[in-house]
Scaffold this active site. Sequence first.
Site, PDB file in Angstrom:
ATOM      1  CE1 TYR A  54     -45.771  46.243 -32.535  1.00 23.97           C
ATOM      2  CE2 TYR A  54     -48.035  46.253 -33.296  1.00 23.97           C
ATOM      3  CZ  TYR A  54     -46.695  46.366 -33.552  1.00 23.97           C
ATOM      4  OH  TYR A  54     -46.263  46.602 -34.829  1.00 23.97           O
ATOM      5  CE  LYS A  59     -46.215  52.564 -33.679  1.00 21.76           C
ATOM      6  NZ  LYS A  59     -46.935  51.597 -32.871  1.00 21.76           N
ATOM      7  CE1 TYR A 119     -45.466  43.472 -35.627  1.00 20.94           C
ATOM      8  CE2 TYR A 119     -46.760  42.583 -37.449  1.00 20.94           C
ATOM      9  CZ  TYR A 119     -46.504  43.587 -36.538  1.00 20.94           C
ATOM     10  OH  TYR A 119     -47.297  44.704 -36.526  1.00 20.94           O
TER      11      TYR A 119
HETATM   12  C1  LIG Z   1     -46.332  50.217 -32.709  1.00 23.15           C
HETATM   13  C2  LIG Z   1     -46.842  49.615 -31.461  1.00 23.15           C
HETATM   14  C3  LIG Z   1     -45.963  49.241 -30.416  1.00 23.15           C
HETATM   15  C4  LIG Z   1     -44.487  49.306 -30.529  1.00 23.15           C
HETATM   16  O1  LIG Z   1     -43.977  50.605 -30.517  1.00 23.15           O
HETATM   17  P1  LIG Z   1     -42.633  50.890 -31.313  1.00 23.15           P
HETATM   18  O2  LIG Z   1     -42.390  52.317 -31.111  1.00 23.15           O
HETATM   19  O3  LIG Z   1     -42.885  50.503 -32.740  1.00 23.15           O
HETATM   20  O4  LIG Z   1     -41.566  50.029 -30.716  1.00 23.15           O
HETATM   21  C5  LIG Z   1     -46.507  48.745 -29.255  1.00 23.15           C
HETATM   22  N1  LIG Z   1     -47.839  48.602 -29.120  1.00 23.15           N
HETATM   23  C6  LIG Z   1     -48.705  48.927 -30.085  1.00 23.15           C
HETATM   24  C7  LIG Z   1     -50.154  48.701 -29.848  1.00 23.15           C
HETATM   25  C8  LIG Z   1     -48.234  49.443 -31.300  1.00 23.15           C
HETATM   26  O5  LIG Z   1     -49.107  49.756 -32.263  1.00 23.15           O
END
Ligand SMILES: *Cc1c(COP(=O)(O)O)cnc(C)c1O
Length: 336
Positions: free
Chosen positions: A289, A49, A263
Amino acid sequence: MKLTHFPRIRITHGPTPLEFMPRLTEALGGPNLYIKRDDCTGLGTGGNKTRKLEFLMADAAQQGADTIITQGATQSNHARQTVAIAAKMGMKCEILLEDRTGSTLAEYKQSGNVFLDHLYGARVQEVPGGTDMNAAMAKLADELRAKGQKPYVIPGGGSNALGALGYVVCALELVDQFTTQGLDVSCLVHATGSAGTQAGLVAGFEGTRSQIPVLGIGVRAAKEAQETNVYNLAVKTAELLGVPGAVSRASVMANCDYVGGGYGVPTPGMVEAVTMLARLEGILLDPVYSGKGMAGLIDLCRKGHFKKGQNIVFLHTGGAVALYGYMQTFKDLQPN
Ligand SMILES: *Cc1c(COP(=O)(O)O)cnc(C)c1O
């Protein structure tokens, strides 16, 4: 592409490293596996991010905002990175955390990212799962405006076209690293959620005709919905960059076979992937993720989806701080 056209604050410790993973490569016996370390973007324990927020927070500052509003799941990495940057920029931060997993564990509700949200000074409000988060943020913005504050709303995951520019920057950085290292890359694999990361990468690679395939491993939505979200955002991102029509539908690929129960809900594959990367490479993935993204990559390697000799790059998007919210999931760990 008109990337320099947009206000941007420099926060990312970059270029982030691109490293070979010799022991994981050997353990799987398939393609050569590399990792792009966007878990090492620097501020606030890092993550993907941060690159998006370089553009979003610059826009907020330019508009004279004094308060940032954003939202995410309880263990949102996006929220934590946003609060850290808001702190650095001297802005207030309001975080809405949606209960998407139903977990009642204290570690999940209080540790990891949630602890850091508080430490960085955010006002944190929990909302029930299924809440219309955009409407909730708009309502909060109205309340703050009525009190004389100047709020700026950042969508979940920082995933609008402006935020996705952060991953256009990353695409260019990767092309430069591949060129410098003489690395012919067959596929870039990463976890895809709110779509901004993949949309930016695809817009960047397609906009420069770099011909690097990107495969998103889904963590929430089904394949059709995920690909549509990524494609729509990639098209908007290309338009914003002044290269309309650069993105083809065929360049957007997602595999959503590794979501499991939903999720943020742990899967055996995620636990295996997190444990393997820790023990083979000393690298910390996250449970929501990158752990599921790597579970997908490991499974695809085992199934022979990639050939021996091919170079595959996994984009590590960060999030390891969330591991502290999931310690119960790893309670049966045995020594090597
Ligand atoms: C937010 C996030 C993602 C996914 O990225 P997006 O841009 O939301 O698709 C992947 N890995 C981590 C650790 C994240 O925090």
